[in-house]
Design an enzyme around this catalytic site. Structure first.
Site, PDB file in Angstrom:
ATOM      1  N   SER A  49      17.604   7.674 101.286  1.00  0.00           N
ATOM      2  CA  SER A  49      16.645   7.096 101.161  1.00  0.00           C
ATOM      3  C   SER A  49      15.412   7.473 101.639  1.00  0.00           C
ATOM      4  CB  SER A  49      16.746   5.612 101.826  1.00  0.00           C
ATOM      5  OG  SER A  49      18.114   4.972 101.128  1.00  0.00           O
TER       6      SER A  49
ATOM      7  N   ASP B 261      19.426   2.742  96.951  1.00  0.00           N
ATOM      8  CA  ASP B 261      19.928   2.364  97.952  1.00  0.00           C
ATOM      9  C   ASP B 261      19.909   0.530  97.630  1.00  0.00           C
ATOM     10  OD1 ASP B 261      20.526   1.157 100.445  1.00  0.00           O
ATOM     11  OD2 ASP B 261      19.687   3.044 101.616  1.00  0.00           O
TER      12      ASP B 261
ATOM     13  N   HIS C 299      21.327  -1.527  99.792  1.00  0.00           N
ATOM     14  CA  HIS C 299      21.361  -2.300 101.146  1.00  0.00           C
ATOM     15  C   HIS C 299      19.764  -2.989 101.510  1.00  0.00           C
ATOM     16  CE1 HIS C 299      23.927   1.046 101.752  1.00  0.00           C
ATOM     17  NE2 HIS C 299      24.863   0.311 101.982  1.00  0.00           N
TER      18      HIS C 299
END
Length: 902
Positions: free
Chosen positions: A797, A744, A746
């Site tokens: 995630s 991930d 982000h």
């Protein structure tokens, strides 16, 4: 036609272990391979072949290869860069074998080579503090895709499916590679595109609307465009309907089995999905239907009867207007009238912009672009041609910066340079459909054709200068002669869409004192009318400021000349122009006596007109009326700067404007008792507003990234004041390690948590994004941290968070863990994470609550109290969940489906 369903979901059903992924060939590696599904083409081909056969048996017309990540960028995570070509080839070979087994004359079966987006993006920075940074270049991505696609074609695919597109620039590189490979191989392999929508506003992760995406791809020969992943069929339908209304090619759709639940699983069944897919077919929205995450051969079997005997959707006609795009579509319809191309981001035409670029003051340079768009520019011209600049580097840097500024990036860019390598480098930075400025026949037809093909390769429109081997056209006759020749070459030899051609018949300076220059403007206007009548589809543009070059320093005269010239040129069909959108003088504002003088010059109506205009210019300059008007206008403040302090800070954060942070925060330091109160007050209020806007689909990711960057800038300004308030015996409240988990990228929420906790006296160790579990655990032990915070946005995630706490448990850690991220939930924490970890685990919904929860976790009383409360709550939740599952199993099928749907 019916496409197959998910590959990953089917693979999971086989219960494969690490040894299955390794096989004998990779048994000695110390890397964990489980989850790298593409390598099963080599180590467990029997499983992949069986999956293909199951989908074919279910009735799929098209099966997609198990090659989503079979390129060296994604496989670098596993150290398998040198094996990726073999993965792609074997994946294609296995699918071809299965398809051939089931093909009949009445029902042929086809193979689509699956090409994923990779785990990196060309359009977005991996570092919130450096928007110009990129993890990979267009050329690197092109090379990786070309290697993969060549293997797919060699392996026998019938189509190439570029799917799960979240960044249009990545998709451009993929289409570019596919086109190149197909041409080199001499085969006819249609290209399918499938986009993933990431928010409720219907935008991709990189911020483009679907209309803008279609514009970006309008130069390419595309077989189909569609949607996959991200949503279930119900949520995807409005976006699919919009695509079906616009796309001039076939439309595909392979949605997930609904939205993932709090455990990251999919609740839709074949029975509940089939009626939703039937709506797509009955309403004529699709030509190709299949499934993505959570779907299996059972789903596909239910879809096959739905398409039998149905009338397929008919592709829309090719657009009859020019499509350009930034983050949004610019459809150059007759109603648009005139496209205003902002001219101030040009080092050759703006001394201020040149100075800012030389001094590396990019934020101030970007503010010029922002103001142009705010003033009405529909396209931004960018030029970096200066002898003291590295034009290629500066063009790349500034375009990457523009991509981070949604207020600017929403409009198309005109990439302007006399150096072809600068233009091509610029095109490799832009996900939208740009305009190239410019090409000409000056260096001969061969170079002209080569440049035109590059323009089409990178998906752009082009300005064609009326310039050939003999030189620049200055008369009406030479202008139309060159335009006609260039049009014929571009449309007949190169195959360019005439709508993507913009002629510039050369705006040249008038009233220079040289009689041979007097007809330049009038001849331009006549040539404009001829081009629009005789070269169907073509547009006309010009650099309007060149017209008044003789009157530099007299802004009123220059702007009045431009207004008169545009009035007459637009009436003849000029529909583009490089102008200053902030110009103050309108044609209707010019007094009649002055208008007559200026029109005499522009239209070359009478001898001696230039002398009269020069006399008028001297008169105006002496009175300085115009200069005074301009100065008054330039002193006007932006309206939001007049708001109260807290509102100004919130506005700056929501809009991502850092220009006034220094002065506003200096004022705030005199109002608030502590610097941290500013962060917890107006700045967090601004971030909460951003969260609400993003959650409701009124703000998209590039805007959110921009606000996070502004928040970081504000904290950096306040940080010295926070530290100055500390004393020698200053003691931290605790040490916190935060990370976005593996897979991930982000980090917006994580970054905000880090800021808030640092401001609440915690020492924060931020490990960044894509952090593997073992690294998190190792760092936690090395630093003797008190708390670990895990963040993630995407559904996978959730499982990675479970892996982290399992690693913590194995290492003997029992420190508190805080879980956060858009896809996490209390139920996920209760059922998946808490049961495998002996320490306290808390789900955090609001970043501002982290410090309070952390302080309670680190106190003995609070620790035990929270643990007791959590144990009780989790126990109740687990019991309720198990009871729910038992109830489900006892219900009849109809009620079970209804409850699942609920």
């Amino acid at each position: 036609m019916v496409l197959d369903g998910a590959m990953g979901t089917m693979i999971q059903s086989y219960g494969l272990a690490e040894d299955d992924f390794r096989g004998q060939r990779f048994s000695d590696s110390d890397i964990q391979f489980k989850g790298n599904n593409d390598m099963l083409n080599i180590t467990r081909p029997d499983v992949i072949l069986d999956i293909h056969r199951r989908y074919l048996r279910a009735g799929a017309d098209i099966i997609s290869t198990n090659t989503f990540s079979s390129q060296r960028i994604s496989e670098a995570d596993y150290g398998l860069e040198d094996v990726c070509r073999e993965m792609a080839y074997e994946g294609a070979r296995l699918a071809r074998k299965a398809a051939d087994e089931f093909s009949t004359p009445d029902k042929p079966r086809f193979v689509a080579g699956s090409v994923g987006p990779t785990n990196k993006t060309c359009s977005m920075s991996p570092d919130v503090s450096d928007p110009t940074l990129r993890e990979l270049t267009y050329d690197q991505l092109y090379d990786a895709y070309a290697e993969q696609m060549e293997a797919l074609v060699d392996g026998g695919v019938d189509l190439i499916l570029i799917e799960t597109i979240f960044d249009t620039l990545n998709a451009k590189a993929a289409v570019d590679a596919a086109t190149s490979v197909i041409r080199r191989k001499g085969k006819d392999v249609p290209v399918m595109l499938s986009v993933t929508v990431s928010d409720l506003a219907g935008r991709t992760l990189s911020g483009q609307t679907l209309d803008a995406f279609l514009a970006s791809m309008s130069c390419y020969d595309i077989f189909s465009v569609g949607l996959n992943c991200s949503f279930g069929a119900r949520q995807m339908k409005p976006f699919l309907a919009h695509l079906a209304r616009k796309a001039p090619c076939y439309v595909s759709c392979h949605p997930n089995a609904g939205l993932p639940n709090s455990l990251g699983l999919y609740d839709e069944t074949a029975d509940t999905m089939a009626p939703q897919i039937a709506e797509y077919i009955d309403e004529g929205l699709v030509n190709i239907i299949g499934g993505c995450c959570g779907t299996t051969d059972e789903f596909i079997e239910r879809y096959v009867p739905l398409v039998e005997g149905r009338t397929p959707r008919q592709p829309q006609p090719l657009p009859g207007t020019m499509w350009l795009s930034g983050l949004e579509l610019l459809d150059v319809t007759p109603e648009v009238g005139f496209v205003n191309v902002g001219e101030r981001c040009n080092v050759a035409g703006s001394r201020k912009f040149l100075r800012l670029i030389k001094e590396k003051k990019y934020d101030e340079a970007l503010a010029i672009a922002r103001k142009q768009v705010a003033d009405g520019a529909q396209v931004i011209d960018i030029n970096m041609d200066d002898g003291l600049l590295d034009a290629k580097t500066e063009m790349t840097t500034f375009l990457n910066l523009v991509a981070s500024e949604p207020d600017v990036a929403r409009v198309p860019v005109m990439i302007d340079s006399s150096k072809w390598d600068v233009i091509t480098e610029g095109l490799k930075c832009a996900q939208g459909k740009c305009i190239v400025n410019s090409i000409s026949l000056k260096e001969g037809e061969e170079t002209f054709v080569s440049h035109a093909r590059d323009v089409m390769r990178y998906g752009a429109a082009v300005v064609v200068m009326c310039f050939d081997e003999q030189g620049q056209a200055t008369t009406y006759e030479r202008r139309i002669e060159i335009a006609q020749r260039a049009y014929r070459i571009l449309t007949e030899k190169v195959g360019m869409n005439p709508l993507d051609i913009i002629f510039d018949p050369n705006v040249l300076a008038i009233a220079t004192g040289m009689e041979e220059h007097d007809a330049y403007a009038a001849d331009f206007i006549r040539a404009t009318g001829w081009i629009r009548k005789n070269l169907p589809g073509a547009h006309v543009s010009g650099g309007v400021s060149n017209l008044s070059f003789s009157f530099r320093g007299n802004n009123w005269i220059r702007e009045a000349m431009h207004a008169v010239f545009l009035y007459h040129a637009i009436s003849q069909g000029m529909d583009f122009g490089i102008v200053n959108p902030a110009t103050k003088v309108l044609y209707s504002d010019i007094p009649a006596d002055r208008l007559e003088i200026i029109e005499d010059v522009v239209l070359n109506r009478r001898r001696g007109a230039s002398e009269r205009l020069i006399a008028l210019a001297e008169e105006i300059k002496a009175s300085q009326d115009a200069a005074a008007d301009v100065n008054v206008a330039s002193r006007e403040q932006e309206e939001w700067r007049l708001k109260p302090l807290d509102e100004r800070l919130q506005y700056a954060l929501v809009k991502g404007i850092g220009d006034h942070l220094e002065e506003d925060l200096a004022e705030a330091l005199t109002v608030y008792p502590k610097p941290v109160n500013i962060i917890e007050g107006p700045l967090m209020d601004g971030m909460n507003t951003v969260g609400k806007l993003f959650g409701s689909g009124k703000m998209f990711l590039p805007q959110v990234v921009k606000t996070a960057r502004t928040m970081k800038q504000a904290v950096a300004i306040l940080q010295p004041h926070i530290e100055a308030g500390s004393t020698d015996n200053y003691e931290k409240a605790g040490k916190v390690l935060i990370a976005t988990v593996k897979g991930d990228v982000h980090d917006i929420g994580k970054n905000i948590v880090g800021v808030v906790m640092a401001c609440n006296n915690y020492e924060v160790i931020d490990m960044g994004v894509m952090v593997p579990p073992e690294q998190i655990v190792r760092k936690a032990i090395e630093e003797k941290v008190d708390i670990i915070g895990l963040s993630g946005l995407i559904t996978p995630s959730l499982e990675e968070m479970v892996n982290v706490v399992k690693e913590m448990e194995k290492a003997g850690l029992d420190i508190p863990v805080m879980i956060g991220g858009a896809t996490t939930s209390e139920l996920h924490v209760a059922l998946k994470i808490a049961p495998v970890y002996s320490g306290p685990v808390v789900w955090m919904k609001d970043a501002s609550q982290n410090p309070l929860m952390a302080s309670r976790l680190l106190s003995d009383k609070g620790h035990s109290e929270i643990q007791r409360n959590l144990d009780e709550k989790y126990s109740v939740m687990r019991n309720e969940y198990e009871a729910h599952q038992q109830e489900l199993s006892s219900l009849d099928e109809a009620r079970k489906n209804k409850l699942n749907l609920f």
